[in-house]
Design an enzyme around this catalytic site. Sequence first.
Site, short mmCIF file in Angstrom:
data_model
loop_
_atom_site.label_atom_id
_atom_site.label_comp_id
_atom_site.label_asym_id
_atom_site.label_seq_id
_atom_site.Cartn_x
_atom_site.Cartn_y
_atom_site.Cartn_z
N ASP A 120 9.93 -3.13 8.87
CA ASP A 120 9.67 -3.37 7.32
C ASP A 120 10.53 -3.96 7.48
O ASP A 120 11.77 -3.79 6.88
CB ASP A 120 9.47 -2.63 7.06
CG ASP A 120 9.29 -2.52 5.63
OD1 ASP A 120 9.27 -3.30 4.99
OD2 ASP A 120 8.75 -1.74 4.76
N LYS A 134 6.38 -8.29 -2.45
CA LYS A 134 7.33 -8.92 -2.13
C LYS A 134 7.43 -10.65 -2.30
O LYS A 134 7.18 -11.62 -2.06
CB LYS A 134 8.04 -7.86 -2.14
CG LYS A 134 7.51 -6.24 -1.93
CD LYS A 134 7.65 -6.17 -3.75
CE LYS A 134 7.25 -4.62 -3.47
NZ LYS A 134 5.75 -3.94 -2.44
N TYR A 161 11.72 2.95 2.32
CA TYR A 161 11.49 3.35 1.23
C TYR A 161 10.07 4.69 0.55
O TYR A 161 9.64 4.96 1.73
CB TYR A 161 10.61 2.06 1.06
CG TYR A 161 8.80 2.03 -0.04
CD1 TYR A 161 9.58 1.72 -1.11
CD2 TYR A 161 7.84 2.20 -0.08
CE1 TYR A 161 7.90 1.65 -2.26
CE2 TYR A 161 7.00 1.83 -0.90
CZ TYR A 161 7.27 2.42 -1.80
OH TYR A 161 6.20 1.93 -3.25
N ARG A 208 -15.03 -8.19 6.23
CA ARG A 208 -14.17 -7.22 6.21
C ARG A 208 -13.41 -7.41 7.41
O ARG A 208 -12.46 -7.47 8.53
CB ARG A 208 -14.65 -5.67 6.45
CG ARG A 208 -13.76 -4.73 6.45
CD ARG A 208 -14.16 -3.12 7.18
NE ARG A 208 -15.83 -3.34 8.06
CZ ARG A 208 -16.96 -3.37 8.24
NH1 ARG A 208 -17.53 -3.52 7.34
NH2 ARG A 208 -17.21 -3.36 9.14
#
Length: 404
Positions: free
Chosen positions: A206, A231, A136, A83
């Site tokens: 973004d 994406k 978005y 982690r």
Amino acid sequence: MSISESAVAVAAPAVDHSGCRTAPIQHHPTWSETPSPWRLDTVLAHVGTATDPATGAITTPIHLSTAFGHPGLGASTGYDYTRTASPTRDVLQDALARLDGGTAAFALASGMAAVQLTVTTLAPFASRIVALEDLYGGSYRYLKCLADDGAYEVDFVVGETGLREALQRPAALVLIETPTNPMMTELDIARVADWAHAAGALLAVDNTFYTPVICRPLELGADVAVYSATKYLAGHNDVMAGAVVVSDPSLGERLQYHLNTTGATLSPFDAFLLLRGLKTLSLRMERHEANARKVAEFLRVDARVTRVLYPGRSGMVSFELADGVDVAAFLDAVDVFTFAESLGGVESLVTCPSVQTHADVPPATRAAYGLTDRLLRLSVGIEDAEDLLADLRRALDRAGATPA
């Protein structure tokens, strides 16, 4: 700003791995010791290459171990628990930092995890956030939820005019997309950065639609670049990931501490898949864009389409069907395009934002910035362009409208 011909030369800061309990930012030494004189396409092709000198492996190994042994009491190899840091993820993060011209990057479990890390780390509780209204839908939903819960004061605005007016008073964070999703509105990042900084705010951009191949927000004055790496960066519809890249090392330290604390880090295997996808990013973006240009040109001259929104770059095209066209029939008729709500993969997708990605945005809000129930968003893939055009033509014909 295209950087396909510009050099990528970013040196990562020195890191003392002995303080592992404070979650140091990890960088692979073969990438971080010296700046690279290579141009972007070469850097992309060599992402993850020769990072394991002990074996000479061309491809970065997938280190699936969740725990790492200590050489002795109070000593560390730089890795303790996955982690906090993973060798595979660190190679990816260093590559992401280089590609965007940042000092540090972070790979997360999803694009929304990247947005959440940015907001909750960089905007103090109860502070003011200024965000585009036509973000978005998932980003809008998240910020609206925070505002409704009383965690932040969030002002949603439309376009540069709204941003300029909202930033006449202090704020902690500004969150924008350019181009916006799905309205394809472009903003001047440098200008917005000036407004944000004058208001005492950090600017997060973004950059999912453009990627570092087309635009590098940090070089234009932004403080943070955010990605749904699911994406274009990954590019194959087979991995979910997010990324955050920062220019200021102190911001990187803050993000690393919070990320280690909350644990939304990317798994080693998904980091490997994302590294693999990055290798062909420049080639894919070139084909996405070439196909999108042809699709936009085709749609602009068809009377069954009332408007086409395409900024001229990347592979995203939005268009609105005329009243005589049955939207549901069009979506049912496509064959090369798939009716789905993601984007950026090699396969072409078509989305109806009002009932998919932006369903949680109030209809009145959508209407205010022009998102109607007849607007569709295309993620144009890398197929043969003639097949894409034939598919759209056939779907329009079957949707019941008569061409001009």
